[in-house]
Design a protein around this motif. Structure first.
Motif, PDB file in Angstrom:
ATOM      1  N   SER A 448      -5.723 -17.258  25.349  1.00 32.81           N
ATOM      2  CA  SER A 448      -4.835 -18.137  24.599  1.00 32.81           C
ATOM      3  C   SER A 448      -3.618 -17.379  24.071  1.00 32.81           C
ATOM      4  CB  SER A 448      -5.579 -18.804  23.446  1.00 32.81           C
ATOM      5  OG  SER A 448      -5.988 -17.828  22.521  1.00 32.81           O
ATOM      6  N   VAL A 449      -3.691 -16.052  24.011  1.00 29.92           N
ATOM      7  CA  VAL A 449      -2.566 -15.274  23.503  1.00 29.92           C
ATOM      8  C   VAL A 449      -1.694 -14.784  24.652  1.00 29.92           C
ATOM      9  CG1 VAL A 449      -1.906 -13.175  22.265  1.00 29.92           C
ATOM     10  CG2 VAL A 449      -3.798 -14.573  21.410  1.00 29.92           C
ATOM     11  N   TYR A 450      -2.333 -14.137  25.637  1.00 22.71           N
ATOM     12  CA  TYR A 450      -1.567 -13.616  26.778  1.00 22.71           C
ATOM     13  C   TYR A 450      -1.641 -14.626  27.911  1.00 22.71           C
ATOM     14  CZ  TYR A 450      -1.080  -9.098  24.625  1.00 22.71           C
ATOM     15  OH  TYR A 450      -0.734  -8.095  23.775  1.00 22.71           O
ATOM     16  N   ASN A 451      -0.495 -15.119  28.288  1.00 24.55           N
ATOM     17  CA  ASN A 451      -0.464 -16.166  29.272  1.00 24.55           C
ATOM     18  C   ASN A 451       0.879 -16.065  29.993  1.00 24.55           C
ATOM     19  OD1 ASN A 451       0.460 -18.806  30.119  1.00 24.55           O
ATOM     20  ND2 ASN A 451      -1.425 -19.596  29.221  1.00 24.55           N
ATOM     21  N   ALA A 452       0.828 -15.815  31.313  1.00 28.65           N
ATOM     22  CA  ALA A 452       2.056 -15.534  32.062  1.00 28.65           C
ATOM     23  C   ALA A 452       3.035 -16.712  31.986  1.00 28.65           C
ATOM     24  CB  ALA A 452       1.708 -15.225  33.512  1.00 28.65           C
ATOM     25  N   ALA A 453       2.500 -17.945  32.075  1.00 27.90           N
ATOM     26  CA  ALA A 453       3.388 -19.112  32.065  1.00 27.90           C
ATOM     27  C   ALA A 453       4.082 -19.219  30.705  1.00 27.90           C
ATOM     28  CB  ALA A 453       2.580 -20.367  32.352  1.00 27.90           C
ATOM     29  N   ARG A 454       3.304 -18.970  29.650  1.00 31.84           N
ATOM     30  CA  ARG A 454       3.887 -19.048  28.300  1.00 31.84           C
ATOM     31  C   ARG A 454       4.969 -17.971  28.140  1.00 31.84           C
ATOM     32  NH1 ARG A 454       0.306 -17.680  22.844  1.00 31.84           N
ATOM     33  NH2 ARG A 454       2.019 -16.839  21.634  1.00 31.84           N
ATOM     34  N   GLN A 455       4.692 -16.778  28.648  1.00 35.24           N
ATOM     35  CA  GLN A 455       5.678 -15.709  28.498  1.00 35.24           C
ATOM     36  C   GLN A 455       6.962 -15.993  29.274  1.00 35.24           C
ATOM     37  OE1 GLN A 455       2.221 -12.754  27.977  1.00 35.24           O
ATOM     38  NE2 GLN A 455       4.006 -11.441  28.132  1.00 35.24           N
ATOM     39  N   SER A 456       6.822 -16.553  30.484  1.00 38.97           N
ATOM     40  CA  SER A 456       8.031 -16.934  31.248  1.00 38.97           C
ATOM     41  C   SER A 456       8.793 -18.027  30.510  1.00 38.97           C
ATOM     42  CB  SER A 456       7.651 -17.497  32.611  1.00 38.97           C
ATOM     43  OG  SER A 456       7.087 -16.524  33.408  1.00 38.97           O
ATOM     44  N   ALA A 457       8.057 -19.032  30.025  1.00 38.95           N
ATOM     45  CA  ALA A 457       8.709 -20.172  29.366  1.00 38.95           C
ATOM     46  C   ALA A 457       9.438 -19.730  28.092  1.00 38.95           C
ATOM     47  CB  ALA A 457       7.666 -21.241  29.037  1.00 38.95           C
ATOM     48  N   ASP A 458       8.966 -18.656  27.477  1.00 37.49           N
ATOM     49  CA  ASP A 458       9.632 -18.166  26.261  1.00 37.49           C
ATOM     50  C   ASP A 458      11.110 -17.849  26.518  1.00 37.49           C
ATOM     51  OD1 ASP A 458       7.333 -18.398  24.779  1.00 37.49           O
ATOM     52  OD2 ASP A 458       6.774 -16.275  24.910  1.00 37.49           O
ATOM     53  N   HIS A 459      11.434 -17.515  27.775  1.00 37.72           N
ATOM     54  CA  HIS A 459      12.828 -17.173  28.103  1.00 37.72           C
ATOM     55  C   HIS A 459      13.724 -18.414  28.135  1.00 37.72           C
ATOM     56  CE1 HIS A 459      12.444 -12.858  29.390  1.00 37.72           C
ATOM     57  NE2 HIS A 459      11.176 -13.217  29.388  1.00 37.72           N
ATOM     58  N   ASP A 460      13.115 -19.589  28.224  1.00 38.96           N
ATOM     59  CA  ASP A 460      13.930 -20.809  28.334  1.00 38.96           C
ATOM     60  C   ASP A 460      14.178 -21.490  26.997  1.00 38.96           C
ATOM     61  OD1 ASP A 460      13.834 -20.376  31.059  1.00 38.96           O
ATOM     62  OD2 ASP A 460      11.967 -21.529  31.297  1.00 38.96           O
ATOM     63  N   ARG A 461      13.645 -20.930  25.921  1.00 48.74           N
ATOM     64  CA  ARG A 461      13.836 -21.587  24.625  1.00 48.74           C
ATOM     65  C   ARG A 461      15.302 -21.462  24.196  1.00 48.74           C
ATOM     66  NH1 ARG A 461       9.215 -18.588  21.181  1.00 48.74           N
ATOM     67  NH2 ARG A 461      10.230 -16.859  22.229  1.00 48.74           N
ATOM     68  N   PRO A 462      15.832 -22.485  23.528  1.00 49.32           N
ATOM     69  CA  PRO A 462      17.213 -22.344  23.041  1.00 49.32           C
ATOM     70  C   PRO A 462      17.299 -21.187  22.044  1.00 49.32           C
ATOM     71  CG  PRO A 462      16.253 -24.503  22.447  1.00 49.32           C
ATOM     72  CD  PRO A 462      15.193 -23.754  23.169  1.00 49.32           C
ATOM     73  N   VAL A 463      18.388 -20.433  22.139  1.00 50.52           N
ATOM     74  CA  VAL A 463      18.543 -19.254  21.272  1.00 50.52           C
ATOM     75  C   VAL A 463      19.499 -19.576  20.133  1.00 50.52           C
ATOM     76  CG1 VAL A 463      19.279 -16.832  21.199  1.00 50.52           C
ATOM     77  CG2 VAL A 463      18.188 -17.757  23.261  1.00 50.52           C
ATOM     78  N   GLN A 464      18.982 -19.513  18.916  1.00 48.89           N
ATOM     79  CA  GLN A 464      19.858 -19.796  17.783  1.00 48.89           C
ATOM     80  C   GLN A 464      20.542 -18.526  17.279  1.00 48.89           C
ATOM     81  OE1 GLN A 464      17.947 -21.785  14.523  1.00 48.89           O
ATOM     82  NE2 GLN A 464      19.890 -22.083  13.431  1.00 48.89           N
TER      83      GLN A 464
END
Ligand code: B12
Ligand code: SF4
Length: 495
Positions: A448-464
């Motif tokens: 639940s902590v280490y997850n390749a899809a989650r880590q890739s998706a983190d790059h697509d979050r809007p950056v404030q």
């Protein structure tokens, strides 16, 4: 004055293996209390933002100090500062810690008036002086203090580490602090600073390569007061000076203190000072972290570790002979391909140690930040947590994370889940018997902590909030250019 000190939320990394008490804030709290202030501490690793809002309503602090050791926490701290300013316009807001010290100017910019001051360097000496001057103006003349009006002189090192022992009575929910099987676990400091100069590290740049020791009496007085049975010794490199390690150990014996310890050190220090580690093994040293970082000479040179692979191997053998549980770290370069990951997996599975992977990340304050010629692929602070790739990956990004997470999962099978029961079953049961569930919960949390899809998706979050773009230098900068704390000038020999 009422002062609230706040530690931000846990990071990806610490959701799994450990959660540690905010020792830096506890020491600052101690210094502020000694100056007559009423201090409270709120750790968002174990409380949430609703608790923070409640604390403000109930305590009505005049000043709030945020700890910012890690870049990944920058957006959270800025948002907290801004929302606090909007609701409580008169409160004085200041920020300090490792990362804050290296990016003071940009923090003030992001804060857009919500942050009154950034404090560079150690907090014990300056915090009482800063609090005393609130409302008087001219804060930017104080050592280490940066405001929108300017920056003061270099920060002052704490003259005596025995002063201001951590105000641990301010910590709430201390049972939530743990380190793997050491559950619960407190933190303590025997020395501060590091004389080496690894290119990826900012411990030496922060302290200007200084090295200071707590006296054996004060160190053991602090350990003796702890209720927790285990202690993380947070020193950058433990037992650089064997004499000091022996002196603290003898004081531990004299006072009859019995704890289990975790510490971090270098392979060459372990090789050189084996006796002191063997002595501490008898005193309760249980877990050790060795900064191995690379599996080949070329990598070790690039990181300027100043050790050879042969020394690393010999140090691992020494640690095994001493019967220590050893964790080591390897720095994964974004340039790695499948073959490289496979080599590391193969090696890591062939050794009994716990092997962690972190991703090579130029961090402000390190030499690599200025010399790494590859362009950053992101300036999102949240991704600078050594678990994300911020440099171009040779593999497609999603594939890189699959390899990274898969490698971590394979390595963790040795030490988490059912694989760990055989090895750590007894300590786990002991922890449960004490009502401690942190470690046991962690054993099944990996996926639940280490997850390749989650880590890739983190790059697509809007950056404030984005990190200020760096300007790489053609050659390595002069050492002192990187320092936060300037070491004392060498004394002139008297005639
Ligand atoms: C424990 C620890 C962790 C814990 C976190 C614990 C926690 N609750 O915060 C864990 C293991 C999770 C961790 C992770 C990482 N860490 Co770490 N960590 C440490 C360690 C070993 C001890 C911290 C400590 O308690 N120090 C003792 C106290 C007394 O010092 P302090 O916290 O720095 O506080 C002093 C000052 O910073 C300042 N200060 C701090 N807060 C505030 C607030 C205010 C208002 C003011 C005025 C001053 C101030 O005053 C304090 C007293 O002098 C330090 C090394 C060290 N010896 O300090 C590295 C260290 C801080 N970590 C570091 C790094 C690089 C990381 C990682 C990025 C990678 C890594 N090395 O593992 C990850 C980050 C994870 C992520 N996801 O982003 C670097 C520095 C980072 C930087 N910003 O430049 C350090 C220096 C170690 C190193 N040699 O690499 N870490
Ligand atoms: S990695 Fe370790 S030895 Fe190297 S400079 Fe940092 S604290 Fe010192």
């Amino acid at each position: 004055m009422r002062v609230l000190l706040v530690h931000p939320s846990p990071l990806l990394y610490s959701e799994l293996y450990l959660r540690l008490e905010p020792l830096g804030l506890e020491r600052i709290a101690s210094a502020a209390r000694a100056a007559g202030h009423e201090v409270r501490l709120l750790d968002l690793q174990v409380f949430d933002q609703t608790d923070y809002a409640r604390e403000l309503d109930a305590f009505r602090p005049r000043a709030i100090g945020f700890s910012l050791n890690y870049l990944a926490n920058v957006p959270e701290v800025i948002d907290l500062a801004r929302s606090t300013r909007a609701r409580w316009p008169d409160v004085f807001i200041f920020v300090g810690g490792h990362s804050a010290s290296f990016i003071a100017g940009e923090l003030l910019e992001h804060g857009a008036g919500a942050i009154d001051a950034v404090v560079r360097g150690e907090g014990e000496m300056i915090t009482p002086r800063l609090l005393e001057r609130i409302g008087e103006g001219g804060l930017e003349q104080l050592p280490g203090v940066v405001t929108l009006d300017g920056a003061g002189p270099a920060p002052t090192l704490l003259d005596d580490l025995d002063r201001h022992p951590p105000a641990r009575d301010l910590g709430r929910r201390r049972h939530r602090y743990f380190l793997g099987v050491l559950d619960p676990c407190a933190s303590a400091e025997l020395t501060r600073g590091c004389p080496w100069d690894c290119s990826f590290c900012s411990a030496w740049t922060f302290y200007g390569r200084t090295y200071r020791k707590v006296s054996p009496e004060a160190a053991v007085e602090d350990l003796a007061r702890l209720r927790e049975p285990s202690v993380f010794l947070v020193d950058d490199v433990a037992f650089i000076q064997a004499d000091h390690g022996f002196a603290v150990g003898r004081e531990i014996e004299r006072r009859g203190v019995r704890k289990q310890y975790y510490l971090e050190t270098r392979c060459d220090v372990l090789l050189k000072n084996q006796e002191v580690f063997a002595y501490w093994r008898r005193l309760g040293l249980y877990y050790m972290f060795l900064g191995v970082e690379a599996l080949d000479e070329e990598g070790l040179k690039r990181h300027r570790k100043r050790v050879t692979w042969g020394e690393n191997e010999r140090a691992l053998e020494v640690a095994r002979r001493l019967g220590l549980t050893v964790a080591i770290n390897i720095i994964a370069d974004p340039d790695w391909d499948e073959r490289r990951f496979a080599i590391v997996r193969e090696w890591a599975l062939s050794v009994p140690e716990i092997v962690h992977l972190t991703v090579a990340t130029p961090y402000p304050g390190t030499e690599t930040w200025l010399t790494e010629s590859r362009a950053l692929t992101t300036h999102d602070y949240r991704l600078f947590d050594v678990q994300h790739a911020v440099l171009p990956t040779r593999l497609p990004l999603a594939r890189f994370y699959e390899e990274l997470v898969n490698t971590q999962a394979v390595l963790n099978r040795k030490h988490l889940g059912w694989g760990a029961i055989r090895r750590y079953g007894v300590p786990a049961v002991r922890a449960l018997a004490r009502g401690q569930t942190n470690y046991v919960r962690m054993m099944w949390k990996f996926a639940s902590v280490y997850n390749a899809a989650r880590q890739s998706a983190d790059h697509d979050r809007p950056v404030q909030y984005a990190l200020r773009p760096r300007r790489p230098l053609a050659e390595a900068p002069g050492r002192t250019q990187l320092y936060v704390h300037a070491p004392a000038a060498p004394r002139r020999a008297s005639a």
